[in-house]
Design an enzyme around this catalytic site. Sequence first.
Site, PDB file in Angstrom:
ATOM      1  N   LEU A  14       0.818  -1.215   0.000  1.00  0.00           N
ATOM      2  CA  LEU A  14       0.000   0.000   0.000  1.00  0.00           C
ATOM      3  C   LEU A  14       0.854   1.269   0.000  1.00  0.00           C
ATOM      4  O   LEU A  14       2.033   1.220   0.386  1.00  0.00           O
ATOM      5  CB  LEU A  14      -0.871   0.013   1.262  1.00  0.00           C
ATOM      6  CG  LEU A  14      -1.941  -1.069   1.383  1.00  0.00           C
ATOM      7  CD1 LEU A  14      -2.513  -1.065   2.799  1.00  0.00           C
ATOM      8  CD2 LEU A  14      -3.034  -0.869   0.343  1.00  0.00           C
ATOM      9  N   GLY A  16       2.447   4.227   1.578  1.00  0.00           N
ATOM     10  CA  GLY A  16       2.827   4.433   2.976  1.00  0.00           C
ATOM     11  C   GLY A  16       3.248   3.168   3.693  1.00  0.00           C
ATOM     12  O   GLY A  16       3.561   3.185   4.884  1.00  0.00           O
ATOM     13  N   SER A  87       1.843  -1.507  -7.252  1.00  0.00           N
ATOM     14  CA  SER A  87       1.515  -2.696  -8.060  1.00  0.00           C
ATOM     15  C   SER A  87       0.401  -3.532  -7.431  1.00  0.00           C
ATOM     16  O   SER A  87       0.643  -4.638  -6.965  1.00  0.00           O
ATOM     17  CB  SER A  87       2.762  -3.534  -8.371  1.00  0.00           C
ATOM     18  OG  SER A  87       3.664  -3.643  -7.290  1.00  0.00           O
TER      19      SER A  87
HETATM   20  N1  LIG Z   1       9.338  -0.816   9.331  1.00  0.00           N
HETATM   21  C1  LIG Z   1       9.121   0.204   8.493  1.00  0.00           C
HETATM   22  N2  LIG Z   1       9.500   0.076   7.221  1.00  0.00           N
HETATM   23  C2  LIG Z   1       9.298   1.090   6.350  1.00  0.00           C
HETATM   24  N3  LIG Z   1       8.740   2.260   6.673  1.00  0.00           N
HETATM   25  C3  LIG Z   1       8.352   2.439   7.944  1.00  0.00           C
HETATM   26  C4  LIG Z   1       8.523   1.415   8.901  1.00  0.00           C
HETATM   27  N4  LIG Z   1       8.033   1.858  10.070  1.00  0.00           N
HETATM   28  C5  LIG Z   1       7.594   3.102   9.854  1.00  0.00           C
HETATM   29  N5  LIG Z   1       7.789   3.464   8.585  1.00  0.00           N
HETATM   30  C6  LIG Z   1       7.410   4.770   8.014  1.00  0.00           C
HETATM   31  O1  LIG Z   1       6.391   4.559   7.061  1.00  0.00           O
HETATM   32  C7  LIG Z   1       6.494   5.505   6.001  1.00  0.00           C
HETATM   33  C8  LIG Z   1       6.589   4.759   4.686  1.00  0.00           C
HETATM   34  O2  LIG Z   1       6.556   5.694   3.630  1.00  0.00           O
HETATM   35  P1  LIG Z   1       7.111   5.383   2.172  1.00  0.00           P
HETATM   36  O3  LIG Z   1       7.113   6.665   1.438  1.00  0.00           O
HETATM   37  O4  LIG Z   1       8.361   4.608   2.251  1.00  0.00           O
HETATM   38  O5  LIG Z   1       5.941   4.450   1.614  1.00  0.00           O
HETATM   39  P2  LIG Z   1       5.725   3.904   0.136  1.00  0.00           P
HETATM   40  O6  LIG Z   1       5.350   2.482   0.298  1.00  0.00           O
HETATM   41  O7  LIG Z   1       6.898   4.230  -0.712  1.00  0.00           O
HETATM   42  O8  LIG Z   1       4.437   4.721  -0.323  1.00  0.00           O
HETATM   43  P3  LIG Z   1       4.019   5.224  -1.809  1.00  0.00           P
HETATM   44  O9  LIG Z   1       3.404   4.045  -2.500  1.00  0.00           O
HETATM   45  O10 LIG Z   1       2.984   6.284  -1.531  1.00  0.00           O
HETATM   46  O11 LIG Z   1       5.228   5.754  -2.490  1.00  0.00           O
HETATM   47  C9  LIG Z   1       7.735   6.345   6.291  1.00  0.00           C
HETATM   48  O12 LIG Z   1       7.342   7.535   6.925  1.00  0.00           O
HETATM   49  C10 LIG Z   1       8.534   5.449   7.238  1.00  0.00           C
HETATM   50  O13 LIG Z   1       9.364   6.190   8.094  1.00  0.00           O
END
Ligand SMILES: Nc1ncnc2c1ncn2[C@@H]1O[C@H](COP(=O)(O)OP(=O)(O)OP(=O)(O)O)[C@@H](O)[C@H]1O
Length: 184
Positions: A14, A16, A87
């Site tokens: 998802l 985030g 995806s």
């Molecule tokens: N174990 C973890 N692993 C990854 N991110 C984490 C974790 N715990 C907390 N977080 C937080 O969750 C958020 C993840 O955001 P990120 O932008 O990496 O998501 P994403 O999957 O790339 O979303 P998008 O599809 O919108 O690009 C960050 O703020 C990160 O600090």
Amino acid sequence: MAERKGFTLWFTGLSGSGKTTITNQLVKELRRRDVALEVLDGDIVRENLSKGLGFSKEDRDTNIRRIAFVANLLSRNGVPVITAAISPYREIRNEAREMMDDRFIEAYVKASVEICEERDVKGLYAKARSGEIKEFTGVSDPYEPPEDPELVLETESQSPEESAQQIIAYLEERELIPAAPVAA
Ligand SMILES: Nc1ncnc2c1ncn2[C@@H]1O[C@H](COP(=O)(O)OP(=O)(O)OP(=O)(O)O)[C@@H](O)[C@H]1O
Ligand SMILES: [Mg+2]
């Protein structure tokens, strides 16, 4: 150094859930090992390779097929690739898997909608709830988790560093990356 096999580490999860965060952590760690790699991050692909595409099922599928196409070109020539796009559809991810066969490593970046919404890094969940954004994955559009991924990253109980280490251990085990450099 022995020749390394290309691979595609395919993150799915998802908005985030942590795809970009874990990718950045992993890139840092792999640079330390002199592993040259390429990253196809969803946000960057949508500004370039997939500029102009929207979020209908058809456009999402096109976006993911393009990412898979490029990942295949690179990985079949020995370049490790990380893809970090939501995806959401299992069928299209499986197309990518069939294309790349054993070079394809699916990593499910796992976090519930509730947790992602609490994190709401980009403020997108709030906009999705208010209806400002339509077709938002997990809120008003489907997300199909993988059925048999090579890796599951439990981001609600693990730090990004721990998730990155879990992936590194897996890649080492499969001899896709060299072992950690010994400190001089
Ligand atoms: N174990 C973890 N692993 C990854 N991110 C984490 C974790 N715990 C907390 N977080 C937080 O969750 C958020 C993840 O955001 P990120 O932008 O990496 O998501 P994403 O999957 O790339 O979303 P998008 O599809 O919108 O690009 C960050 O703020 C990160 O600090
Ligand atoms: Mg991201």
